[in-house]
Design a protein around this motif. Structure first.
Motif, PDB file in Angstrom:
ATOM      1  N   ALA A  85      22.797  50.956  32.162  1.00 55.69           N
ATOM      2  CA  ALA A  85      21.565  50.159  32.099  1.00 55.69           C
ATOM      3  C   ALA A  85      20.712  50.379  33.341  1.00 55.69           C
ATOM      4  CB  ALA A  85      21.899  48.677  31.934  1.00 55.69           C
ATOM      5  N   ILE A  86      21.348  50.431  34.502  1.00 58.31           N
ATOM      6  CA  ILE A  86      20.599  50.669  35.748  1.00 58.31           C
ATOM      7  C   ILE A  86      19.979  52.068  35.740  1.00 58.31           C
ATOM      8  CG2 ILE A  86      20.842  50.984  38.242  1.00 58.31           C
ATOM      9  CD1 ILE A  86      22.948  48.738  38.164  1.00 58.31           C
ATOM     10  N   ILE A  87      20.742  53.062  35.266  1.00 57.35           N
ATOM     11  CA  ILE A  87      20.202  54.417  35.146  1.00 57.35           C
ATOM     12  C   ILE A  87      18.978  54.414  34.236  1.00 57.35           C
ATOM     13  CG2 ILE A  87      20.653  56.728  34.193  1.00 57.35           C
ATOM     14  CD1 ILE A  87      23.541  56.427  35.174  1.00 57.35           C
ATOM     15  N   GLY A  92      13.296  54.915  33.457  1.00 59.87           N
ATOM     16  CA  GLY A  92      12.081  54.376  32.854  1.00 59.87           C
ATOM     17  C   GLY A  92      10.987  54.174  33.877  1.00 59.87           C
ATOM     18  N   TYR A  93      11.355  53.700  35.065  1.00 62.73           N
ATOM     19  CA  TYR A  93      10.357  53.491  36.118  1.00 62.73           C
ATOM     20  C   TYR A  93       9.757  54.815  36.570  1.00 62.73           C
ATOM     21  CZ  TYR A  93       8.262  52.207  40.553  1.00 62.73           C
ATOM     22  OH  TYR A  93       7.369  52.033  41.587  1.00 62.73           O
ATOM     23  N   ILE A  94      10.608  55.821  36.757  1.00 63.58           N
ATOM     24  CA  ILE A  94      10.112  57.144  37.157  1.00 63.58           C
ATOM     25  C   ILE A  94       9.167  57.696  36.100  1.00 63.58           C
ATOM     26  CG2 ILE A  94      10.775  59.543  37.593  1.00 63.58           C
ATOM     27  CD1 ILE A  94      13.396  58.465  38.784  1.00 63.58           C
ATOM     28  N   ASP A 305      20.432  50.060  26.324  1.00 59.02           N
ATOM     29  CA  ASP A 305      19.664  50.929  27.225  1.00 59.02           C
ATOM     30  C   ASP A 305      18.233  51.111  26.738  1.00 59.02           C
ATOM     31  OD1 ASP A 305      21.911  51.175  28.736  1.00 59.02           O
ATOM     32  OD2 ASP A 305      22.455  53.180  28.061  1.00 59.02           O
ATOM     33  N   GLY A 306      18.056  51.172  25.421  1.00 55.63           N
ATOM     34  CA  GLY A 306      16.714  51.298  24.872  1.00 55.63           C
ATOM     35  C   GLY A 306      15.853  50.095  25.202  1.00 55.63           C
ATOM     36  N   SER A 307      16.464  48.907  25.208  1.00 56.28           N
ATOM     37  CA  SER A 307      15.730  47.693  25.565  1.00 56.28           C
ATOM     38  C   SER A 307      15.411  47.645  27.053  1.00 56.28           C
ATOM     39  CB  SER A 307      16.543  46.453  25.167  1.00 56.28           C
ATOM     40  OG  SER A 307      16.758  46.419  23.771  1.00 56.28           O
ATOM     41  N   VAL A 308      16.266  48.262  27.875  1.00 62.93           N
ATOM     42  CA  VAL A 308      15.973  48.356  29.312  1.00 62.93           C
ATOM     43  C   VAL A 308      14.731  49.217  29.522  1.00 62.93           C
ATOM     44  CG1 VAL A 308      16.805  49.169  31.548  1.00 62.93           C
ATOM     45  CG2 VAL A 308      18.377  48.015  29.988  1.00 62.93           C
ATOM     46  N   PHE A 309      14.665  50.368  28.825  1.00 63.07           N
ATOM     47  CA  PHE A 309      13.450  51.185  28.861  1.00 63.07           C
ATOM     48  C   PHE A 309      12.239  50.346  28.466  1.00 63.07           C
ATOM     49  CE2 PHE A 309      15.954  55.296  28.146  1.00 63.07           C
ATOM     50  CZ  PHE A 309      15.721  55.753  29.427  1.00 63.07           C
ATOM     51  N   GLY A 310      12.406  49.578  27.393  1.00 62.59           N
ATOM     52  CA  GLY A 310      11.315  48.733  26.925  1.00 62.59           C
ATOM     53  C   GLY A 310      10.914  47.700  27.954  1.00 62.59           C
ATOM     54  N   GLY A 311      11.914  47.127  28.652  1.00 71.47           N
ATOM     55  CA  GLY A 311      11.609  46.145  29.687  1.00 71.47           C
ATOM     56  C   GLY A 311      10.771  46.748  30.804  1.00 71.47           C
ATOM     57  N   THR A 327       4.301  49.829  43.943  1.00 73.27           N
ATOM     58  CA  THR A 327       4.839  50.929  44.740  1.00 73.27           C
ATOM     59  C   THR A 327       5.693  50.450  45.906  1.00 73.27           C
ATOM     60  OG1 THR A 327       2.834  50.994  46.110  1.00 73.27           O
ATOM     61  CG2 THR A 327       2.880  52.409  44.164  1.00 73.27           C
ATOM     62  N   SER A 328       5.578  49.182  46.275  1.00 68.23           N
ATOM     63  CA  SER A 328       6.371  48.682  47.398  1.00 68.23           C
ATOM     64  C   SER A 328       7.846  48.626  47.016  1.00 68.23           C
ATOM     65  CB  SER A 328       5.887  47.294  47.822  1.00 68.23           C
ATOM     66  OG  SER A 328       6.182  46.335  46.823  1.00 68.23           O
ATOM     67  N   PHE A 329       8.696  48.660  48.038  1.00 62.73           N
ATOM     68  CA  PHE A 329      10.142  48.634  47.804  1.00 62.73           C
ATOM     69  C   PHE A 329      10.556  47.373  47.049  1.00 62.73           C
ATOM     70  CE2 PHE A 329      14.522  47.695  49.273  1.00 62.73           C
ATOM     71  CZ  PHE A 329      15.154  48.828  48.768  1.00 62.73           C
ATOM     72  N   THR A 330       9.962  46.239  47.420  1.00 63.83           N
ATOM     73  CA  THR A 330      10.287  44.968  46.752  1.00 63.83           C
ATOM     74  C   THR A 330       9.887  45.001  45.286  1.00 63.83           C
ATOM     75  OG1 THR A 330       9.962  43.773  48.835  1.00 63.83           O
ATOM     76  CG2 THR A 330       9.965  42.470  46.810  1.00 63.83           C
ATOM     77  N   SER A 331       8.698  45.545  45.013  1.00 63.97           N
ATOM     78  CA  SER A 331       8.225  45.620  43.627  1.00 63.97           C
ATOM     79  C   SER A 331       9.119  46.517  42.780  1.00 63.97           C
ATOM     80  CB  SER A 331       6.785  46.138  43.588  1.00 63.97           C
ATOM     81  OG  SER A 331       5.911  45.240  44.214  1.00 63.97           O
ATOM     82  N   VAL A 332       9.518  47.661  43.347  1.00 62.53           N
ATOM     83  CA  VAL A 332      10.382  48.585  42.613  1.00 62.53           C
ATOM     84  C   VAL A 332      11.706  47.925  42.269  1.00 62.53           C
ATOM     85  CG1 VAL A 332      11.669  50.754  42.747  1.00 62.53           C
ATOM     86  CG2 VAL A 332       9.332  50.644  43.632  1.00 62.53           C
ATOM     87  N   LEU A 333      12.324  47.259  43.265  1.00 58.13           N
ATOM     88  CA  LEU A 333      13.589  46.569  43.012  1.00 58.13           C
ATOM     89  C   LEU A 333      13.418  45.456  41.982  1.00 58.13           C
ATOM     90  CD1 LEU A 333      15.324  46.206  46.514  1.00 58.13           C
ATOM     91  CD2 LEU A 333      15.883  47.768  44.654  1.00 58.13           C
ATOM     92  N   SER A 334      12.303  44.733  42.070  1.00 54.69           N
ATOM     93  CA  SER A 334      12.048  43.638  41.126  1.00 54.69           C
ATOM     94  C   SER A 334      11.882  44.164  39.706  1.00 54.69           C
ATOM     95  CB  SER A 334      10.792  42.861  41.539  1.00 54.69           C
ATOM     96  OG  SER A 334      10.956  42.291  42.813  1.00 54.69           O
ATOM     97  N   ILE A 335      11.123  45.239  39.551  1.00 52.78           N
ATOM     98  CA  ILE A 335      10.895  45.821  38.230  1.00 52.78           C
ATOM     99  C   ILE A 335      12.208  46.295  37.620  1.00 52.78           C
ATOM    100  CG2 ILE A 335       9.839  47.769  36.996  1.00 52.78           C
ATOM    101  CD1 ILE A 335       7.496  47.539  39.020  1.00 52.78           C
ATOM    102  N   ILE A 336      13.004  47.027  38.409  1.00 49.99           N
ATOM    103  CA  ILE A 336      14.275  47.546  37.906  1.00 49.99           C
ATOM    104  C   ILE A 336      15.247  46.409  37.609  1.00 49.99           C
ATOM    105  CG2 ILE A 336      16.312  48.906  38.539  1.00 49.99           C
ATOM    106  CD1 ILE A 336      14.437  50.772  40.083  1.00 49.99           C
TER     107      ILE A 336
END
Length: 422
Positions: A85-87, A92-94, A305-311, A327-336
């Motif tokens: 799920a983390i992968i 998805g973010y990338i 995993d498909g729903s994680v992509f969707g999230g 783009t900030s580190f906090t935002s990236v961690l929050s999104i993931i």
């Protein structure tokens, strides 16, 4: 006919959205005349979301006592499900950073909505620890019963469910009450969803009328991005997972038996409906029976995993729409992190998709009125999401076998099978 039956709700919602979009393009700002019908649907959803979350989450936790027997298998399952799920969230973010789905879309109108919302609220600077406390808790019990405090309500519901399970026999009446409440709320959702095509159609007509037809292009680009990610993940990462599970032989065994589960997932659009087919497939792959009969049913609810992509798509779509920095580190961690919760955790809860969408709005401070904007994304990505959600459970069964029985599990299973035949 069976195919049409399986997709009846999805087709109906898509038709309503298309009709609403066409009306928004044709009538422009005048389409706001149907806004009250969209608001009615939103208000109905907001009315039921708090009791739905409480009963669903508490019931799910309170009734998992029998899972304590799973021991080592359950631990391996949690590890495999979490890592994949983390992968998915990171990938998805990338992907969405590379391919902006809202490129060329004028978001000024929707940003004005956000500005109006922000102007009504006093802002205060909080330290990281203070923000953490505020994110997961509230200062008074009645504040839990607000759609703006969704994550806090989920935390309370988990604690209540755990306490009920810990009470053992004394907690059984409450556990049964929670199960009944969850079933009743699901029926309430079912009744409200009869109105969904009208409500979403009218709301989408209003959105297109306000933002212009370019928002339609945004949804098309989201679907294209999601489809590309799905194909890459399905062929690329499923192959890597199979290789980790059993080397080259694992890859061969997986793809030899993965086609039927994949076709079933696409045809039924239901992870639950794929359970029998997936069970038969993983047993052909050599997965031991006790692992197979644990991974597949559990994965149908909690491994998505498909729903994680969707999230990720939903969160970043809103970030782009409202012009928020991602783009900030906090935002990236929050999104993931939130995408992980939405896809991997909320999947275990009845109607978890809607709860996950409300969680996104609550955590990131988006106005609740934009709920239908991301609900539409759920509709258009439903088929590829189900493919990843369901078929991914089969390769996870192989990886759990690798962790439980060692790296030679596949050859050992093949040897035992030959002995039985001989």
């Amino acid at each position: 006919m069976q195919l049409l039956k399986n997709y009846k709700e999805t087709i109906t919602l898509l038709l309503a959205i298309v009709i609403g979009g066409i009306a928004g393009v044709i009538y422009g700002q005048d389409s706001s005349v149907v806004k009250p019908f969209g608001d009615l649907f939103l208000n109905l959803m907001f009315m039921i979301i708090v009791p739905l979350v409480f009963f669903s989450v508490s019931s799910a936790i309170a009734n998992i006592g029998e899972m304590k027997r799973l021991g080592k298998i359950l631990g391996a399952i949690v590890l495999v499900f979490s890592v994949t799920a983390i992968i998915s969230a990171v990938l998805g973010y990338i992907g969405i950073r590379i391919y902006n789905p809202l490129k060329g879309v004028d978001t000024s109108a929707i940003m004005n909505i956000m500005a109006d919302k922000d102007s009504d609220q006093s802002t205060e600077e909080l330290s990281f620890l203070d923000q953490l406390v505020k994110t997961f808790t509230v200062s008074d019990f009645p504040m839990l019963f607000s759609k703006s405090n969704m994550l806090q309500l989920i935390v309370f519901s988990i604690l209540f469910g755990l306490a009920t399970a810990m009470a053992g026999e004394k907690g059984k009446p409450v556990a049964n009450l929670l199960a009944s409440g969850s079933a009743i709320m699901m029926n309430v959702v079912k009744v409200v969803m009869y109105y969904a095509p009208i409500g979403l159609g009218c709301y989408f007509a209003t959105i297109v009328g306000e933002l212009g037809p370019q928002i339609l292009n945004g949804y098309v680009r989201v679907f294209v991005l999601y489809l590309a990610l799905s194909v890459f993940y399905y062929f690329g990462f499923f192959t890597l997972y199979a290789f980790f599970a059993g080397g080259k032989e694992g890859v061969r065994v997986f793809w030899k038996n993965a086609i039927t589960p994949s076709i079933t997932a696409i045809a039924t659009c239901s992870s639950a409906a794929c359970i029998p087919v997936n069970l038969a497939a993983v047993k052909k792959m050599g997965v031991p029976q006790d692992i197979a009969e644990t991974v597949i049913p559990l994965g149908a609810n909690t491994h998505k995993d498909g729903s994680v992509f969707g999230g990720v798509c939903k969160i970043v779509f809103l970030f782009l729409l409202f012009g928020k920095d991602m783009t900030s580190f906090t935002s990236v961690l929050s999104i993931i992190g939130v995408a992980f919760l939405v896809g991997a955790v909320m999947g275990a809860i009845p109607s978890g998709g809607m709860i996950g969408e409300m969680l996104i709005l609550s955590v990131f401070g988006f106005p609740p009125e934009v709920l239908p904007i991301i609900a539409i994304i759920s509709t258009i990505i439903d088929i590829p999401a189900t493919l990843l959600n369901s078929t991914g459970n089969t390769v996870c069964g192989m990886m759990v076998s690798r962790l439980i029985e060692g790296k030679d599990w596949l050859s050992q299973r093949a040897g035992k099978l030959k002995e039985r035949i001989g």
